[in-house]
Design a protein around this motif. Sequence first.
Motif, PDB file in Angstrom:
ATOM      1  N   THR A  67     -36.363  34.336  30.457  1.00  0.00           N
ATOM      2  CA  THR A  67     -36.728  35.687  29.832  1.00  0.00           C
ATOM      3  C   THR A  67     -35.672  35.796  28.870  1.00  0.00           C
TER       4      THR A  67
ATOM      5  N   THR B 151     -40.914  35.667  28.357  1.00  0.00           N
ATOM      6  CA  THR B 151     -40.665  34.988  29.416  1.00  0.00           C
ATOM      7  C   THR B 151     -41.568  33.625  29.168  1.00  0.00           C
TER       8      THR B 151
ATOM      9  N   SER C  59     -37.890  28.650  34.365  1.00  0.00           N
ATOM     10  CA  SER C  59     -38.626  30.006  33.465  1.00  0.00           C
ATOM     11  C   SER C  59     -37.433  30.814  33.300  1.00  0.00           C
TER      12      SER C  59
END
Length: 158
Positions: free
Chosen positions: A10, A49, A8
Amino acid sequence: MPIETGDSVTIEYTARFADGLVFDTTRKDVAEETGLAERLPDREYEPLTVEVGDDELIEGVNDALIGMEAGDETTITVPPENAYGERSDDSIVEYPTVEFEQILESEGRSLETGIQIGSEDGNVGEVTHIDPEITRIDFNHQLAGETLEFDLEVLEAD
């Protein structure tokens, strides 16, 4: 730690055509400087994100993120084959105008050049030609055939 597929992240980004025209960004200041904020007043300009490798990002951006780390910045050029593909005549469909007008009228719409049409499989096309016999709809992605440039900044990576 270097970013891998499935992580993940951002990011902040600014996307431009090869001629430098900005068509998307997560940065409000860039949107205001380039007039994008005026053209897209409802757009929220905030970091994105995503999971690296999912379908939310084009292949070229996914590939560029792999190996980067939080705090890294880069500018990449993405050719059409790693973005939205090349334009294809196979993505342009013709329908008999009279039949197509009837379908649209049943939905309360009128047939005009430039309107957006959704297909049964979820694709969106644009009516590009209308004559008494044939209506042509182009289902190529708007950015198909374009070489794109992205400024990327990784804010966080998990």
